[in-house]
Design an enzyme around this catalytic site. Structure first.
Site, PDB file in Angstrom:
ATOM      1  N   GLU A 135     -40.691 -13.260  23.070  1.00 13.59           N
ATOM      2  CA  GLU A 135     -40.011 -13.565  21.819  1.00 13.59           C
ATOM      3  C   GLU A 135     -40.669 -12.834  20.641  1.00 13.59           C
ATOM      4  O   GLU A 135     -39.986 -12.311  19.763  1.00 13.59           O
ATOM      5  CB  GLU A 135     -40.020 -15.091  21.585  1.00 13.59           C
ATOM      6  N   GLU A 155     -39.668  -9.346  20.858  1.00 16.80           N
ATOM      7  CA  GLU A 155     -38.285  -9.204  20.412  1.00 16.80           C
ATOM      8  C   GLU A 155     -38.207  -9.211  18.879  1.00 16.80           C
ATOM      9  O   GLU A 155     -37.500  -8.398  18.271  1.00 16.80           O
ATOM     10  CB  GLU A 155     -37.436 -10.345  20.993  1.00 16.80           C
ATOM     11  N   CYS A 187     -35.374 -21.924  22.539  1.00 21.99           N
ATOM     12  CA  CYS A 187     -35.967 -22.800  23.561  1.00 21.99           C
ATOM     13  C   CYS A 187     -35.239 -24.119  23.703  1.00 21.99           C
ATOM     14  O   CYS A 187     -35.420 -24.830  24.671  1.00 21.99           O
ATOM     15  CB  CYS A 187     -37.417 -23.139  23.225  1.00 21.99           C
ATOM     16  N   SER A 205     -32.474 -15.516  19.767  1.00 19.57           N
ATOM     17  CA  SER A 205     -33.323 -14.748  20.663  1.00 19.57           C
ATOM     18  C   SER A 205     -32.704 -14.774  22.055  1.00 19.57           C
ATOM     19  O   SER A 205     -32.148 -15.782  22.479  1.00 19.57           O
ATOM     20  CB  SER A 205     -34.714 -15.385  20.698  1.00 19.57           C
ATOM     21  N   LYS A 257     -31.882 -30.225  28.770  1.00 27.01           N
ATOM     22  CA  LYS A 257     -32.457 -29.292  29.754  1.00 27.01           C
ATOM     23  C   LYS A 257     -31.729 -29.396  31.086  1.00 27.01           C
ATOM     24  O   LYS A 257     -31.687 -28.443  31.857  1.00 27.01           O
ATOM     25  CB  LYS A 257     -33.949 -29.585  29.951  1.00 27.01           C
ATOM     26  N   GLU A 305     -28.869 -27.210  30.581  1.00 26.73           N
ATOM     27  CA  GLU A 305     -29.308 -25.819  30.568  1.00 26.73           C
ATOM     28  C   GLU A 305     -29.529 -25.295  31.991  1.00 26.73           C
ATOM     29  O   GLU A 305     -29.116 -24.187  32.332  1.00 26.73           O
ATOM     30  CB  GLU A 305     -30.612 -25.692  29.771  1.00 26.73           C
ATOM     31  N   GLU A 337     -25.679 -18.711  33.912  1.00 26.37           N
ATOM     32  CA  GLU A 337     -26.520 -17.531  33.635  1.00 26.37           C
ATOM     33  C   GLU A 337     -27.956 -17.736  34.105  1.00 26.37           C
ATOM     34  O   GLU A 337     -28.728 -16.784  34.198  1.00 26.37           O
ATOM     35  CB  GLU A 337     -26.590 -17.216  32.137  1.00 26.37           C
ATOM     36  N   CYS A 379     -39.837 -31.779  20.506  1.00 35.84           N
ATOM     37  CA  CYS A 379     -39.736 -32.335  21.855  1.00 35.84           C
ATOM     38  C   CYS A 379     -40.509 -33.641  22.020  1.00 35.84           C
ATOM     39  O   CYS A 379     -40.178 -34.449  22.878  1.00 35.84           O
ATOM     40  CB  CYS A 379     -40.254 -31.335  22.871  1.00 35.84           C
TER      41      CYS A 379
END
Lengths: 157, 572
Positions: B277, B280, B297, B317, B356, B359, B364, B501
């Protein structure tokens, strides 16, 4: 469909959330019900989440979310009809059509709506099918009324 | 100013509500619908008190204090009223506590106990509802709902999502998505904050315990587990440890006893995320790429952008989140190294998060038909399987995490708090741009529980405006400001849950604000006391690049560690 809704929305320039109910009424007037697409469209216009519009619309009996049946049955649940047994009448229609009030049969033939007093208390219990008033409807008559409309439809009348 | 509560003088602030003054003075008044910091809704009436000179009982959450008012919080009349309310709430409740996920952790149950409800005085028709299991993250059981409205409010007022609202009325009233459709096709972002505020078992996470237990007991599976940075400072609370206690060692021991073949630390792949990251970010700055760059994230945030702000998708990102990065590395580098067929590996992550789970199911997130991760458990589910196995964290001896993905920098550990990803990224980006370590590693502006934190960092003559945002209502505000040109930001971290979190939707239910603060403090103490505070100095990260990935943003990284996003058409 989008055009119909655009036309309706154009009557409400710079509308805020207080215009929601009149808009819903107008859309239902033209389309017969509130579709998912219509609600999404109205939501974008008024900047309101669809869940909120659905919440408002389900609060009132007048809004429907399925297309009307070919024959739209309105059952009066006003005071006089209630006294004369309209609750049992409503149950009979629900049982016979296998749908809840506010829904449409799968074949698209009938839809059911509960309405407050339709102003024909002398004829209680009363129902209206596509505007045709039937007086003194007792539960026993439900089958024959439905049969009559099915035949009517089959004969293309 | 002063008011009198139960014959005792207590201090009150002009304009505040009676309940707030009572709470501050330590007078306990029950409530089922009150949400600190939000406008009182007065829905549940549990907080009614008697006020001298007034005829009826008064809901203390919505009644402003007046000088000298005399309050009785537990008069026989108030108690009777509360008991009746609970009895009425129970009249159409399924009454199935023994089968409920919230058994022994339910506000309705607690109140029923406190008020001495001993018989079913009112028995109404039970509400007939379909359980909504359509979402990979959240299960809704409206039969257990008491219509307090907290889930609706957190979804709208804190998260700015409004996936749910009240529908119908009277005895038919219930919480619904638009058109009563499944949560999976609604605008729900799976954050699980609704679960955190639900007083009953009407909302819970989709459980993946069975898949995990089945895999552990399958001799043909090699079961790998990773735990997120915040888990070690929260899971202890489920076993009576003080909030914020870092139990990483004993948790690792418990995970081994449960039968996991390898125990890895997601903080390691947080370091890896930072390498990618930060690279990037530097690449975007040097090559006039799309700025501001947003962190990626937090999966609730990703779905939020995909559906509400698709024009900002290029700003996200492309880095996968740490759990997915470690998942991808385990099924490639690790599998190769240890001689496993990736299909043999069952990869589990313990996350503070319900999103999550969603996710991990994104198409993907995998390669060649093999998902990066096979199951995601929340902190709560972890505690459940530990208890189910008859283990107690209090009896464990600490054990170290497995290599090669065990060593982490404390920068990776900071991923658990709002502002932590940003702080970790700045440390590494600074090094990547200048080749030097930062003089002061701690970025104080980005710490704390504020929903929007901003700072300006000077790196080699460039001034970087950075922001750390938590709670998507705040993110909405920032995105609107950025779009309107009111904010000039280069890099923004967004965490879906307020505080990050440590207060995620998968964490222990019922934590109070001081517990959240203790968790945050604990993570910052780990960073303060750590000898390794930067991701680029993690020797296992260096080794991973040397042996396998080559360099950040390299070919293999692109294949394994980066992803893409697309606009989502949901009913908003």
């Amino acid at each position: 469909m989008n055009e119909t809704i655009e036309t309706i929305l154009s009557k409400y320039p710079n509308a805020k959330r207080d215009a929601l109910i009149p808009i819903l009424q107008d859309v239902q007037e033209v389309e017969g019900h509130l579709s998912v697409e219509a609600v999404a469209h109205i939501g974008k216009y008024l900047n309101l989440p669809a869940s909120k519009i659905y919440g408002v619309a389900t609060f009132y009996n007048q809004f429907r979310f399925e297309t009307l049946g070919k024959y739209h049955i309105q059952i009066c649940r006003g005071t006089a009809c209630h006294v004369k047994g309209s609750a049992k009448l409503l149950d009979a229609f629900k049982r016979e059509l296998k749908i809840e009030a506010g829904r449409t049969t799968r074949d698209g033939m009938f839809s059911l709506e509960v309405v407050a007093c339709i102003g024909a208390c002398g004829l209680a219990p009363v129902i209206s099918v596509n505007g045709e008033v039937h007086a003194g409807v007792v539960p026993d008559k439900v089958k024959s009324i439905l049969k009559m409309y099915r035949e009517k439809d089959a004969n293309n009348e | 100013m002063y008011i009198e509560a139960n014959g005792r003088q207590i201090e009150a602030k002009p304009g505040e509500m009676v309940l707030d003054a009572l709470n501050r003075a330590g007078v306990k008044v029950p409530t089922l619908c009150h949400m600190a910091g939000l406008f009182p809704s007065g829905a549940c009436r549990m907080c009614v008190v008697e006020i001298e000179g007034m005829n009826g009982l008064v809901p203390s959450c919505a009644f402003p204090v007046q000088e000298g008012m005399k309050i009785k919080t537990h008069s026989p009349r108030a108690i009777r009223a509360r008991k009746t309310i609970v009895e009425l709430l129970l009249s159409d409740h399924p009454d199935d506590c023994l089968y409920c996920v919230r058994n022994k952790n339910c506000q309705l149950q607690d109140l029923s106990e406190e008020l001495g409800v001993r018989q079913r005085r009112y028995t109404g028709a039970k509400s007939e509802c379909n359980i909504d299991t359509s979402s990979p993250s959240i299960v809704r059981d409206p039969a257990k709902c008491i219509l307090c409205g907290k889930c609706v409010r957190v979804c709208e007022e804190i998260q700015g999502v409004s996936a749910i609202d009240f529908a119908k009325r009277g005895s038919k009233a219930h919480i619904a998505t638009a058109f009563d459709m499944g949560l999976n096709v609604s605008s729900c972002i799976n954050c699980g904050q609704c679960i955190m505020v639900c007083p009953t078992g009407a909302l819970r996470e989709t459980s993946n315990i069975k898949e995990v237990m089945d895999a552990i007991h399958d001799p043909n599976k090699f079961v790998v587990v990773q735990h997120a940075p915040s888990i070690s400072v929260t899971v202890g609370e489920e076993f009576g440890l003080k909030p914020g206690t870092d139990s990483v060692g004993i948790m690792t021991a418990a995970l081994r006893r449960l039968g996991f073949d390898r125990v890895f630390d997601t903080s390691f792949s947080a370091d890896l995320t930072i390498m990618e990251e930060a690279a990037e970010l530097v690449h975007r700055i040097k090559n006039d790429g799309v700025l501001p760059m947003f962190t990626s994230c937090s999966p609730g945030w990703i779905k939020f952008v995909e559906q509400f702000y698709p024009e900002f998708i290029p700003n996200l990102s492309t880095c996968k989140s740490p759990q997915e990065m470690l998942g991808a590395i385990v099924k490639s580098y690790f599998a190769e190294r240890e001689g496993f067929d990736p299909k043999q590996i069952f990869s589990v992550s313990i996350m503070p998060c319900t999103a999550k789970k969603f996710e991990a199911e994104r198409p993907e997130m995998g390669r060649h038909g093999i998902a990066d991760l096979d199951a995601v458990l929340t902190t709560r589910e972890l505690a459940r399987i530990i208890k189910m196995r008859g283990l107690d964290l209090n009896d464990m001896q600490p054990q170290p995490t497995d290599t090669p993905f065990g060593e982490r920098s404390s920068a990776g550990k900071l991923f658990g708090v709002s502002g932590g990803v940003m702080e970790a990224a700045i440390r590494t980006a600074h090094y990547m741009i200048t080749g030097d370590e930062m003089d002061e590693m701690q970025v104080k502006d980005l710490r704390g529980l504020n929903g929007i934190k901003e700072s300006t960092i000077k790196v080699a003559g460039i001034e970087l405006n950075v922001a750390a945002v938590s709670g998507l209502g705040n993110a909405r505000q920032m995105l609107d400001d950025i779009r309107a040109g009111k904010k000039q930001i280069h890099f923004m971290e967004v965490m879906t849950c307020p505080g990050g979190c440590i207060a995620g939707g998968g964490q222990p239910v019922g934590a109070r604000l001081d517990a959240i603060k203790a968790r945050m403090k604990s993570l910052y103490e780990i960073d303060r006391d750590s000898l390794l505070v930067t991701s680029y100095n993690n020797k296992y990260i260096k080794k991973l690049y040397d042996e396998f990935l080559e360099k950040p943003l390299g070919h293999r990284s692109h294949e394994l560690l980066h992803t893409h996003y697309a606009q989502r058409d949901v009913l908003m």
